[in-house]
Each structure stands twice: as structure tokens, then as C-alpha cells.
Motif scaffolding. Sequence first.
Motif, PDB file in Angstrom:
ATOM      1  N   ILE A  23       0.837  -1.201   0.000  1.00 32.19           N
ATOM      2  CA  ILE A  23       0.000   0.000   0.000  1.00 32.19           C
ATOM      3  C   ILE A  23       0.872   1.251   0.000  1.00 32.19           C
ATOM      4  O   ILE A  23       1.825   1.360   0.783  1.00 32.19           O
ATOM      5  CB  ILE A  23      -0.934   0.013   1.225  1.00 32.19           C
ATOM      6  CG1 ILE A  23      -1.942  -1.137   1.133  1.00 32.19           C
ATOM      7  CG2 ILE A  23      -1.678   1.339   1.343  1.00 32.19           C
ATOM      8  CD1 ILE A  23      -2.895  -1.205   2.302  1.00 32.19           C
ATOM      9  N   ASN A  24       0.563   2.177  -0.887  1.00 36.14           N
ATOM     10  CA  ASN A  24       1.141   3.527  -0.866  1.00 36.14           C
ATOM     11  C   ASN A  24       0.053   4.499  -0.383  1.00 36.14           C
ATOM     12  O   ASN A  24      -1.015   4.595  -1.002  1.00 36.14           O
ATOM     13  CB  ASN A  24       1.626   3.943  -2.255  1.00 36.14           C
ATOM     14  CG  ASN A  24       2.883   3.208  -2.657  1.00 36.14           C
ATOM     15  OD1 ASN A  24       2.812   2.158  -3.298  1.00 36.14           O
ATOM     16  ND2 ASN A  24       4.032   3.735  -2.271  1.00 36.14           N
ATOM     17  N   PHE A  25       0.316   5.182   0.711  1.00 36.86           N
ATOM     18  CA  PHE A  25      -0.672   6.084   1.309  1.00 36.86           C
ATOM     19  C   PHE A  25      -0.623   7.436   0.599  1.00 36.86           C
ATOM     20  O   PHE A  25      -0.116   8.429   1.120  1.00 36.86           O
ATOM     21  CB  PHE A  25      -0.405   6.222   2.807  1.00 36.86           C
ATOM     22  CG  PHE A  25      -0.712   4.976   3.583  1.00 36.86           C
ATOM     23  CD1 PHE A  25      -1.965   4.799   4.163  1.00 36.86           C
ATOM     24  CD2 PHE A  25       0.231   3.958   3.718  1.00 36.86           C
ATOM     25  CE1 PHE A  25      -2.262   3.649   4.877  1.00 36.86           C
ATOM     26  CE2 PHE A  25      -0.059   2.812   4.434  1.00 36.86           C
ATOM     27  CZ  PHE A  25      -1.308   2.649   5.015  1.00 36.86           C
ATOM     28  N   THR A  26      -1.179   7.458  -0.599  1.00 41.11           N
ATOM     29  CA  THR A  26      -1.118   8.664  -1.437  1.00 41.11           C
ATOM     30  C   THR A  26      -1.862   9.839  -0.801  1.00 41.11           C
ATOM     31  O   THR A  26      -1.464  10.990  -0.940  1.00 41.11           O
ATOM     32  CB  THR A  26      -1.712   8.361  -2.818  1.00 41.11           C
ATOM     33  OG1 THR A  26      -3.026   7.784  -2.651  1.00 41.11           O
ATOM     34  CG2 THR A  26      -0.841   7.361  -3.570  1.00 41.11           C
ATOM     35  N   PRO A  80       8.616   5.396  -0.695  1.00 44.19           N
ATOM     36  CA  PRO A  80       8.271   5.184  -2.113  1.00 44.19           C
ATOM     37  C   PRO A  80       7.967   3.730  -2.435  1.00 44.19           C
ATOM     38  O   PRO A  80       7.214   3.435  -3.375  1.00 44.19           O
ATOM     39  CB  PRO A  80       9.520   5.666  -2.844  1.00 44.19           C
ATOM     40  CG  PRO A  80      10.627   5.563  -1.834  1.00 44.19           C
ATOM     41  CD  PRO A  80      10.013   5.860  -0.517  1.00 44.19           C
ATOM     42  N   GLN A  81       8.560   2.796  -1.686  1.00 48.17           N
ATOM     43  CA  GLN A  81       8.321   1.377  -1.953  1.00 48.17           C
ATOM     44  C   GLN A  81       7.013   0.883  -1.371  1.00 48.17           C
ATOM     45  O   GLN A  81       6.584  -0.243  -1.647  1.00 48.17           O
ATOM     46  CB  GLN A  81       9.479   0.530  -1.399  1.00 48.17           C
ATOM     47  CG  GLN A  81       9.505   0.362   0.116  1.00 48.17           C
ATOM     48  CD  GLN A  81      10.041   1.586   0.854  1.00 48.17           C
ATOM     49  OE1 GLN A  81      10.344   2.613   0.246  1.00 48.17           O
ATOM     50  NE2 GLN A  81      10.155   1.469   2.156  1.00 48.17           N
ATOM     51  N   GLY A  82       6.324   1.730  -0.535  1.00 57.01           N
ATOM     52  CA  GLY A  82       5.052   1.340   0.073  1.00 57.01           C
ATOM     53  C   GLY A  82       5.244   0.501   1.324  1.00 57.01           C
ATOM     54  O   GLY A  82       6.361   0.171   1.721  1.00 57.01           O
ATOM     55  N   ILE A  83       4.123   0.164   1.939  1.00 55.01           N
ATOM     56  CA  ILE A  83       4.122  -0.646   3.157  1.00 55.01           C
ATOM     57  C   ILE A  83       3.459  -1.984   2.854  1.00 55.01           C
ATOM     58  O   ILE A  83       2.393  -2.047   2.227  1.00 55.01           O
ATOM     59  CB  ILE A  83       3.357   0.065   4.301  1.00 55.01           C
ATOM     60  CG1 ILE A  83       3.951   1.447   4.563  1.00 55.01           C
ATOM     61  CG2 ILE A  83       3.379  -0.767   5.572  1.00 55.01           C
ATOM     62  CD1 ILE A  83       5.374   1.432   5.065  1.00 55.01           C
ATOM     63  N   GLN A  84       4.097  -3.057   3.319  1.00 52.75           N
ATOM     64  CA  GLN A  84       3.579  -4.398   3.029  1.00 52.75           C
ATOM     65  C   GLN A  84       2.640  -4.882   4.148  1.00 52.75           C
ATOM     66  O   GLN A  84       2.932  -4.750   5.331  1.00 52.75           O
ATOM     67  CB  GLN A  84       4.731  -5.390   2.866  1.00 52.75           C
ATOM     68  CG  GLN A  84       5.498  -5.220   1.561  1.00 52.75           C
ATOM     69  CD  GLN A  84       6.401  -6.399   1.281  1.00 52.75           C
ATOM     70  OE1 GLN A  84       6.886  -7.062   2.197  1.00 52.75           O
ATOM     71  NE2 GLN A  84       6.632  -6.674   0.012  1.00 52.75           N
ATOM     72  N   TYR A  85       1.502  -5.434   3.717  1.00 49.07           N
ATOM     73  CA  TYR A  85       0.502  -5.995   4.634  1.00 49.07           C
ATOM     74  C   TYR A  85       0.172  -7.420   4.194  1.00 49.07           C
ATOM     75  O   TYR A  85       0.372  -7.797   3.035  1.00 49.07           O
ATOM     76  CB  TYR A  85      -0.792  -5.169   4.620  1.00 49.07           C
ATOM     77  CG  TYR A  85      -0.682  -3.816   5.271  1.00 49.07           C
ATOM     78  CD1 TYR A  85      -1.157  -3.609   6.561  1.00 49.07           C
ATOM     79  CD2 TYR A  85      -0.131  -2.732   4.596  1.00 49.07           C
ATOM     80  CE1 TYR A  85      -1.085  -2.365   7.166  1.00 49.07           C
ATOM     81  CE2 TYR A  85      -0.047  -1.478   5.185  1.00 49.07           C
ATOM     82  CZ  TYR A  85      -0.528  -1.303   6.472  1.00 49.07           C
ATOM     83  OH  TYR A  85      -0.449  -0.072   7.061  1.00 49.07           O
ATOM     84  N   THR A  86      -0.355  -8.200   5.128  1.00 44.48           N
ATOM     85  CA  THR A  86      -0.869  -9.533   4.832  1.00 44.48           C
ATOM     86  C   THR A  86      -2.395  -9.490   4.876  1.00 44.48           C
ATOM     87  O   THR A  86      -2.972  -8.962   5.834  1.00 44.48           O
ATOM     88  CB  THR A  86      -0.359 -10.573   5.846  1.00 44.48           C
ATOM     89  OG1 THR A  86       1.067 -10.563   5.837  1.00 44.48           O
ATOM     90  CG2 THR A  86      -0.859 -11.967   5.493  1.00 44.48           C
ATOM     91  N   LEU A  87      -3.051 -10.036   3.851  1.00 44.17           N
ATOM     92  CA  LEU A  87      -4.508 -10.065   3.813  1.00 44.17           C
ATOM     93  C   LEU A  87      -5.019 -11.135   4.789  1.00 44.17           C
ATOM     94  O   LEU A  87      -4.707 -12.314   4.657  1.00 44.17           O
ATOM     95  CB  LEU A  87      -4.994 -10.374   2.394  1.00 44.17           C
ATOM     96  CG  LEU A  87      -6.512 -10.415   2.175  1.00 44.17           C
ATOM     97  CD1 LEU A  87      -7.145  -9.082   2.554  1.00 44.17           C
ATOM     98  CD2 LEU A  87      -6.836 -10.760   0.729  1.00 44.17           C
ATOM     99  N   VAL A  88      -5.784 -10.681   5.775  1.00 50.57           N
ATOM    100  CA  VAL A  88      -6.270 -11.578   6.830  1.00 50.57           C
ATOM    101  C   VAL A  88      -7.675 -12.081   6.540  1.00 50.57           C
ATOM    102  O   VAL A  88      -8.000 -13.246   6.788  1.00 50.57           O
ATOM    103  CB  VAL A  88      -6.237 -10.848   8.208  1.00 50.57           C
ATOM    104  CG1 VAL A  88      -6.830 -11.728   9.295  1.00 50.57           C
ATOM    105  CG2 VAL A  88      -4.821 -10.438   8.554  1.00 50.57           C
TER     106      VAL A  88
END
Length: 837
Positions: free
Chosen positions: A212-215, A226-234
Motif C-alpha cells: 500500500i502507498n498512502f497517497t 516510495p516502496q510502500g508498506i507491506q501488509y498480509t490479507l487476513v
Amino acid sequence: MTAEDLKEYVGVIERMKSLMKSAEFDQVFSLLTSDLPKSKQFLLKMELKRMAQPCDYFIDLRGHVDGEVRPFVYREKTHYMDDKAIQIFENGIKQYGGYTLGVYEEVMNADNNFRVMHKKETAQRVKSVLQTAESGDENKPAATSDEQATAKLVKFGHYVNRTEERMNFGIDVEVKVNDSRFVATTSDLSISGCKLKVPKGRAAATGDIVTINFTGLEQEFTLDIPQGIQYTLVDVEQQDKVNYWRLKKKPVEQDQGFSNFLQKFIHGNKRRYKVNLDNTTDAVTTKGYEQFYLPRLNSLPVYLAVNEGAVSPRFALTTDYNKSVWHYFLDEQQRSVLITLLAVKRLKSLLAQPGPERSTILYCFTHAAKGKLYYYSATAEELQAAPDLRATFFGFGAAKPSWRVFHLNLVKTTAQHATETFNLPAAPQKTESIPAKVGLTPLVQGAIKNLRYIASLTDISANNAVNYQQYKYNPAQLSQLNQFGHRKLPQVPACEAIPVQYINLRAESRYLYKTTVKLHQNEQMVAGFSRDFSTGGLQIETIEPVKYSKGDIVQLDLVDLQKITSKHQLTQLPYEVMAVSKSHTIMNLRALSSENGHTAKQFFQQLIQNNRAKLTLAEETPKYPGLSEALRSMYLKALNNFAFYLHRKGIRYELNVIAQGATPNALHTLLLLDSNKGPLNLELLLKNSTANLQFAQQLKAMKRFDPPKSYELYIRVSRPPAAAGQQIESFYDYEFDDESQKQTFIKQALQDATLFAFRLFLSRTGRPDTDYIAREISYISVYAIHRAKTLEEELWSVAGVGDAVDISKELAWRYDCLEQVGDDKAHQQVLLGRETG
């Protein structure tokens, strides 16, 4: 809002909106209103000018509409609206040429606004009542609204935990998952996770990595990610127009700076954007309904311990409503006989049944001989295996005053279920969540560590003994009933009664105080003394047994206290007996008020007021502090009962809250079957205005300590289950004119359809235990006082609680219809299996 007398001209108003600033306005207006009086033309023109006035009102629909609200910026001013409101707003801007009063009113009166919805429903109910009155059929109930026909489902022992606060916050983000990119919006946000509102058609599976990039945030803050934040879909929650993705942030060291930013951002904006309180409000609701249900539990939960392969009852959770079951199974030495009742062979037979409900019907009676009490019991399966003795057991046993019929249910449990799992989330500046309560003491841990099963016994005897007495038997076979007799054990492992303990349920505090009393009994005086007192009652102990029972009116003299007061007359004081001990020497008394009040009540009020610091509160000290709470928690997480609640709303009563435990029982499944897998449909329970006629009238006549009133509910399902147009009908026992008519219906239903039967127990509630949920209410009040008040009002409006037990198996035995049981049981399994499967 347009006045009522102008609403018939709404077509003219709609046509003229877009012409307000046009040179053609007067010409078109004159053409459209040429047939109207000058006065109406004037009012219409004034209304149009009012609606076209510029407006700078701030629009905030959070909590006011049935939709997902998000920020919407118009001319540097942020409003909070859902998609429907935004569409109305933008269309209004085009029509009026700017933000005007007309635009504001149209947004605030959208169809999905809760205020508008409530107004329409109220108007519909009034219209329905008027139509019923005009038809002249006063006995015909008004149509049940959707609100009344569907129920909110509360799951006992189920709480959703959050270790940190979550903020309602809508911001645009760019999402990358599985080589696809798209724009979405956050619904809420926390340091370690978020919830995304994703357009339909965007697919992902649980466990996928989402970047996710929090534009939206990057437009206001320098985040440098710039590389965004990584999340796991729960989890993925699917709805009609959008999906909601629940995401958990992956622990990456490089993202620590972003976590620190979120911590400060949430802490600094929690008052502006509001903390998400859904899990806490759900927990308050669940705990609130639990504390209404457990103290009025009709079933007796018996906790079975397994030690080196041997099974024995260790504890029983008692209430004022199930104590009679506990006392029934105490022999002449006041020892529990549950160890022989719940024999290993019987338990294995229950465990061998297909889940989720493992239950049977248990028939019992006692026989007294030579000063000893002998118990006889048999399950439905045991009597089915001994058909030659069935009539003898029923005919002989049902003729005895000790005849009882129980519903026996067995569920598994574990000591890990003994602790309450709900924690309040920690604020972002803290590192740990606030503990819900102190952990179990070593004493309690040792007491429960071997508990593996809970057997629940519910007395469903009612007045059915006369039906079983119809079985004819040969007296020569009586000696063969010994095979159903309980052995007299020389040593019985201890099985202790642990009362359900909730605090703050008494109407007033009690104080320990011993003073001489004299009780009037048949023109004789019985000496005794007080054990404790309150302004409204006394507990006294007499030197010798008395011949009083619950409900009797007694008179007593407070001899020593009369010596210290001349203002109050403390002789021949009337009290009502509320409870009597088995020894008939201890009585709980309640002051009886008269037109002039109760003299002792006034005296004790003054005594407490002047000596509060010197008096000692009467607090019950349990043998195992914390054990009652542990057993409560274990039961709530294992039971499969059906509970329902009646709320008093003004002069009306509503049944719209249903509760279940770990697994649903047959009645849950039938209501779900009748609703085509939508929300639980209560029409089977609420037919013919049952809540406002039968249940409400019964509750009005009951007091809080009265025993429950029981009903029988029969649900008839047409065969075969797969047939098109399958019918499900319900009938209450009070709908039949007599026992013969009811018996004919039952036999016919067992033969031609599938019949389910349930015993309903209805009890009156008292006030809620606010101390039990005080921490959660206090937490909610910090962020949303209105939600806390709404929750408290919901719990304070509870007037009655009900419990439903499946007696389908017992019904056929009661009316001697065993030849139909096989087919009916098979159809029941098909119905319940199809729904739960």
C-alpha cells in the motif's frame, strides 16, 4: 425542508431548480403555475428563493446513515458523507449552481438516513394500525415489521480483541497485489493494520501480500516510503457493491518510522476522526446479555473431571432457578448422587452421538426405604433397549411424587476457557493493552485443571407425569427395575455447588447485625436473632424450626432495638417470607409496605444513615475466590442453548435479541431455515403478537424472584425437506383448547410431517449489573458518550429473558407415539444437517 402544503407542487420545484439564475425563470414559472392562485404562486417563489440561498453548513453523516462515510472536500471545506450523499451533493451543486440550502436539505433527507428511515417506519406502523381499526377486526394483529421479525444475534463468550486503538479514517491509497494496481480507500487504521474499502472485481486470497502507498497522507505529510508498506490479507468481507479487506502489517524494521508516524497521528487525531469502538461495544452488549442470562439459568451445569481415566462430577454451577435440580440429587445424607447418575457408560453413549448437540432424555424417580433414599434413572436409549420394562418404568415411576424428566446435554470444555479473553485496547502511547481482569489464582487453576466435560440437566417435567401414568404395567415386573437403580457408594467424591456470582444485583446493601427478635407463630412466640439487615428486609435465625414457607406473611418484634427508640413502633412488624433454609431455622424476609409505610423500614434507614461507618457490610466470601467466574466463562464458551430477550419500549414489548453459545441448537437452525439463510427470522416465535400478548402479560404479573413460566413451542415442517413450497408452521401449547386436541395434533404431525418441540422458560429480569461492564462503558464514554448511553439504555430496557430446550425426543415418549419416531428423527437430521452443513 419544503413545507407540507407545498409538497404537492414538488414537480414544479424540481423543474425550476436549474433555472433559478436563468433569464427564463419568470417566463417558465408563469407557464407552470398559470392555473394556481396568486397566493400559491407567491409561496412557491419564496420557497424556491429560500432553497437557492447560499449555505455554509458543515455536513457530518458519521453515525447517521446506512453507508460507509468518508471525507469529501468542497471549496477547501471537508464534509463527511457516504457515496449516496456525495452523489446527491454533486447533482445539487449542478442544479443550483452552488452549495445552497436546497442541496443541504436533500443530502440530510436521503433515503438511507436513519432519521428518515425511522420516520417512514413509524408512519407505516401508524397506517397499519389505522387500517386494522378501519377493517373492524380488532383481534387481528398488525403486520409485523422487519425490525420485529428479524433478530440481533449475540454470541456468548465471543469477544473480539484489539491490542491497540483503531481510528475511523478514510484516505485514498494505491494498492498493489498479485501484479495488479488499483486505487482504494481506508475504512479504519491502526499501527499494525488497516481495513480497506475495495471495488468489486478486485480479487485476492487470504495470506496474499498487499503493498500500500498512502497517497492521501503523502499529500499532507512527507512519509518517504516510495516502496510502500507491506501488509498480509487476513480476511475478506463481501458486500453488495464493495468488499472490505482486513490487513495486518508485516513486521519490517525499515517501516519503524512509518509506525512511529502512525502512533503520533492517531494519538493526535483521535478526537477528530473518532476511535473505532465496534469491538468494545460488541463486548459490552455480549457481557450485558450474559449477566442477564446466567443468574436465571434453568439448566444445572455439572463439571466433570477426568483423573487417571476416571470421570467424576466436581462442581455444579447453581442459581436460584436451578437449585431445585441440585437438591433433587442429594440423598438422605445430603451427598450428591450425580456420580452414579452420570455414569461412564451413559457418558460414552452421549459422546458417540453425531454432533454438534449430544443430548438425551433422562427419567428419574426415588424410593424411600428404611430411612434411605434410593434413586432410579434411565435414558431414552436405555429404555428403548429394554422395551419390556419401558411401560413398567413409566407407569410405576410417574405415579411417585419424586418423578422427574430431565433434558441431559453433554459438551466438551477445557481449563483454557476459564479466563475472560476480552481486553480493552491500549492507547497508541502505551505499549501494552489494559488487562481485563486479574488472572486465575493457583487455587482455582488447581481446582479446574482436570475439568473436561460439562453435563447440563434441565428439568422438563412440568405436568407430564399424568401422561406417563397412562402406561399399563405388570406389578410382577417391578423387581426387574433394580437394573436402573443407583448403587449406594461407601465413599462419594466431593461435588460442590458453586453459586453464580454477579455483583451489584441487590437493590440495596446488607449489613451484618445480631439483635434479638421474637417471631409470632400460632399465638406463640419463637425466639431468634437477626443475621443481617437492610432497609427492605432481614435474615433471621430461630432457636427452633418454624413452619413457614415462601410467600407466607409473618409478624415479628425487634425487642432490643425497641429499647433504643421511642419514635418507631418495632412490634408486630409484617414481613413476607422470601426463602427458608432446609433446616427451617433461617429465613429471608422482605418488608411489607402499607399505606403508612413500614415502620422498620424507616427505622433502619435512619440507623444506616447515622451509623454507616460503624456497620459491617455483609459480603459473601466464597470458598474458592474466582472459581465462580472461571466456571461461568467455561460454560459460556461451550453451551449450545437458545436464549432470547424481551425489551420494554414504552408500553410495548419487543423480542428482537437472540443469543447462542459455541454452537447453534435446533431452534437456531430452524429460524435460519425459515429465513432462507438471511438474518434470523422470528416469525415462528412471534406469531399472533406473542411478545405483546402472552409474554408481556406474563412478565407484568411476575416479580424478579418468581420461578420461570414455561411454554411449549411446536414447529411442524412439511415432508419431504426437498419439496418445493415447503411449509414451516409453529404452534404454542396455549393455542389448543384441551389436552386431547393437543395430543391429536402431535400424533398427526409426527405421522405426516417433521415435528420439533421446545420447552420455553420465561423469567423476569432485574436491573443490569453495571459494575460488570463498568470498565468497557467508561472506555466508550471517553470517545463516544452517546454510544455508551445507547448501550446502557438497551440493557436497562431488558424486561425478560427466556431459555429454550429441545424436547422433541421426549414428546413422542410422553404420548406413546414411538412407531413414528424413527422416520421423524431421520427427517429432523436431514433438515438440521442440510442447514448446518
